[in-house]
Design an enzyme around this catalytic site. Sequence first.
Site, short mmCIF file in Angstrom:
data_model
loop_
_atom_site.label_atom_id
_atom_site.label_comp_id
_atom_site.label_asym_id
_atom_site.label_seq_id
_atom_site.Cartn_x
_atom_site.Cartn_y
_atom_site.Cartn_z
N TRP A 1 0.84 -1.21 0.00
CA TRP A 1 0.00 0.00 0.00
C TRP A 1 0.87 1.25 0.00
O TRP A 1 0.39 2.35 -0.26
CB TRP A 1 -0.96 0.01 1.20
CG TRP A 1 -0.33 0.33 2.54
CD1 TRP A 1 0.77 -0.27 3.08
CD2 TRP A 1 -0.74 1.32 3.48
NE1 TRP A 1 1.06 0.26 4.30
CE2 TRP A 1 0.15 1.26 4.58
CE3 TRP A 1 -1.77 2.27 3.51
CZ2 TRP A 1 0.04 2.09 5.70
CZ3 TRP A 1 -1.89 3.09 4.63
CH2 TRP A 1 -0.99 3.00 5.71
N ASP A 2 2.16 1.10 0.27
CA ASP A 2 3.09 2.22 0.27
C ASP A 2 2.95 3.06 -1.01
O ASP A 2 3.05 4.28 -0.98
CB ASP A 2 4.55 1.71 0.32
CG ASP A 2 4.83 0.80 1.51
OD1 ASP A 2 3.89 0.14 1.98
OD2 ASP A 2 5.99 0.73 1.94
N GLU B 1 0.96 -1.90 12.98
CA GLU B 1 1.07 -3.37 12.99
C GLU B 1 1.37 -3.92 14.39
O GLU B 1 1.51 -5.13 14.56
CB GLU B 1 2.15 -3.81 12.01
CG GLU B 1 1.77 -3.49 10.57
CD GLU B 1 2.81 -3.93 9.55
OE1 GLU B 1 3.99 -4.07 9.91
OE2 GLU B 1 2.43 -4.11 8.38
N LYS C 1 3.37 1.69 16.06
CA LYS C 1 4.49 1.60 15.12
C LYS C 1 4.51 2.78 14.15
O LYS C 1 5.57 3.28 13.79
CB LYS C 1 4.36 0.28 14.35
CG LYS C 1 5.49 -0.01 13.40
CD LYS C 1 5.25 -1.33 12.68
CE LYS C 1 6.39 -1.65 11.72
NZ LYS C 1 6.06 -2.76 10.83
N GLN C 2 3.34 3.18 13.69
CA GLN C 2 3.28 4.23 12.66
C GLN C 2 1.89 4.83 12.67
O GLN C 2 0.96 4.27 13.26
CB GLN C 2 3.57 3.62 11.29
CG GLN C 2 2.49 2.68 10.79
CD GLN C 2 3.02 1.74 9.72
OE1 GLN C 2 3.57 0.70 10.03
NE2 GLN C 2 2.83 2.12 8.46
C1 BGC Z 1 4.93 -1.14 7.52
C2 BGC Z 1 3.86 -1.27 6.46
C3 BGC Z 1 4.52 -1.20 5.10
C4 BGC Z 1 5.64 -2.21 4.97
C5 BGC Z 1 6.44 -2.05 3.70
C6 BGC Z 1 5.97 -2.23 7.32
O1 BGC Z 1 6.98 -2.11 8.27
O2 BGC Z 1 4.37 -1.27 8.81
O3 BGC Z 1 2.92 -0.23 6.59
O4 BGC Z 1 3.58 -1.39 4.11
O5 BGC Z 1 6.55 -2.06 6.04
O6 BGC Z 1 7.06 -0.79 3.65
#
Ligand code: BGC
Length: 769
Positions: free
Chosen positions: A358-359, A490, A602-603
Amino acid sequence: MNQDYIKPDNWSIIEEGFDAESVKSSESLFSIGNGAMGQRANFEESYTGKTFQGSYIAGIYYPDKTKVGWWKNGYPEYFAKVLNAPNWIGIDIEINGENLDMNACTEVTDFRRELNMKEGWYNRSFKAKLKNGTEIAVNVTRFLSITLDEVGIINYEITPLNKDAKIVYKPYIDAGVTNEDANWDEKFWEPLEVKHIGNEAFVTAQTFKTHFKVTTFMHNSVLENDRNLNLSPTNFDTSADKIQSSYAVIVAQGKKSSIQKIGGYTVSLNHANTLTAAEKVIQSALAKGYDQLLQDQIDAWAKIWEMSDITIDGDVKAQQGIRFNIFQLNQTYLGKDSRLNIGPKGFTGEKYGGSTYWDTEAYCIPFYMATKDQEVARNLLTYRYNQLDKAIENAEKNLGFKDGAALYPMVTMNGEECHNEWEITHEEIHRNGAIAFAIFNYHRFTGDYSYIPEKGLEVLIGIARFWHQRANFSKDKNQYVILGVTGPNEYENNINNNFYTNYIAKWCIDYTYEQIKKVSLEFPSDHKRIIEKVKLAEAELQEWKKVADNMYFPKSEELGVYLQQDGFLDKDLVPVKDLDPSQRPINQKWSWDRVLRSPYIKQADVLQCFYFFEEHFSKEELKRNFEFYESFTVHESSLSPCVHSIQAAALDKMDMAYTFYLRTSRLDLDDYNKEVEEGCHITSMAGTWMSIVEGFGGMRVKNNALHFSPKIPKEWKAYSFKINFRGQILKVDINHSETAFSVDGTEELTIVVNNNAVVVSPYNTVTVK
Ligand code: BGC
């Protein structure tokens, strides 16, 4: 301590002094790419020290059978991996009978690497004393041509310093390569044919299972003091998957000898006969010659920088950081081919398998929209359109959904889901929302609506159907809920009513509903074609609306914040500032059980919703939610600091915004996460660009116009960027007292600066205090 061996420089990444411990990190940082292929900064000659070999070809992957301890239904069969491609760079070198290996030399001095981002080449130089006493100076330049994107070139120069030397150059190409991350230690390449004629050699191999055919080729010329000696190889060593030729020369002390190697790949994605294509490609490269190819490279990069550069005055590290990010994004994806996408590590490592996440939609599209022609972002959208059937199949197979509901994969190469972790990735259904959001964002930015009736509407309908079926009615709440998901954070899995997911689900349905109505009025024949194809009846639309209109959103009235999920307030809410620093990063220090129970994020999650849908919320709501969630965020995803930076800037928390900016822009150069040797964080680099343009510059698109609310970190004197807005190029120059706007082109452009309309006419800079 973060790493700090990269020398600050406005245009180059520079390392001085040889340190075997940083070889793997530098191999990532000095990687080169041209959108079609990429190469880690591995040495051409043999090296027995620690190294991570990596050559990659866009779109060439292998479905590596999934390896898990305990199989669960719903696991994908395989994890697609970008392959470590055959080695085209190798040149073994013998000096007076001894094999050159920096790890075995008596002494290595004057070691220097430079990745020249302005001109798109990589150079390495050093002096070495061999065990046999011969001292040499080596200078190697390498680049992957943007104009001939199947071609890479190496110019490898050696000068004997203390005596004459017999040099034997042994260039090779080798398909006997493996992936470090192979699940079953299998070989991914099956050799088919090895061939040589004169100075040229070819190894054709195909991937097992996916049967991509690749011809790896090389052509070598040996020169003395830049004069081609027209030597033929004295010997060819061949095996089933490798071919190596030898050229021997006697070089007088102080004279420069060199080998120029043209190499690269032709692939069956683009050619019916990869071998004859390779022969032709070599001819085109030879016709240009090294100097012209280098000049073309410099010109091609000048063109890229002309549009995409961001200048920062008064802060070299910040300048170097943003250019590194922009450079890497352009090395990874140039938007020419809708079959390709942007892997989180680009061409710099194996992690994340080079797959699409999804990035792309959530982070990368804004950068490509604003710095390239709209075709590029459209190609990224088309990539998903072309995978819609697979997304429908995925929802059917994994969730038992019906009637064309589409669940796009969290991780994919060809449209099939191929993630490795069920609780995290499988349940991150929120990605479906980002794919719909990107369609909205593309139209908002480019004004090009044609994509929606042509392709986008089908994608939106599939996604809206998914949300309608995925939500269920809770009698208790008397509303629709979405259970058992992982949000963007996550660090909480299998939770109920993730605010972000519920919000974007509702938005997707509402947006799709509006687009169906709009297309029916404005593009009736497309409407008819699509509705017939997807068999959509008005009654179904009304069912969707019921879900969207009655979606449940967890909220704390007392705190005035939306809740990341139903149970968030039950957690032991100790803010990050009170967490013992020795416990971080928590994903490396704690068990998963501890991570999941913790309040640490985490984000951006609730804040990701505020980022996408800023206009749906008041500034006051943003402030409350930002302050609440920021205090629990550990930013252990590279995608995290940019969103926080943009929101901190919007809230006038400029020191915080700047700290987050530095963290995103120098994440790899300073190796904040202590993992750069695995590769660079390419997709989050687009977030760095957003932090400047949307964060400090305050750029938004509202009602078909660009809006700005310029701010500047106190650490900078000035900065500038350009935006390609609907074919007009706007240049924005910001310093502490004013912002100057100018347009390239013949038409005037009306923009909005700090809520006031400003007309920018061609050849006339407008300054706003
Ligand atoms: C992130 C995800 C991301 C993936 C690839 C993960 O660490 O939590 O949001 O899509 O990395 O960059």
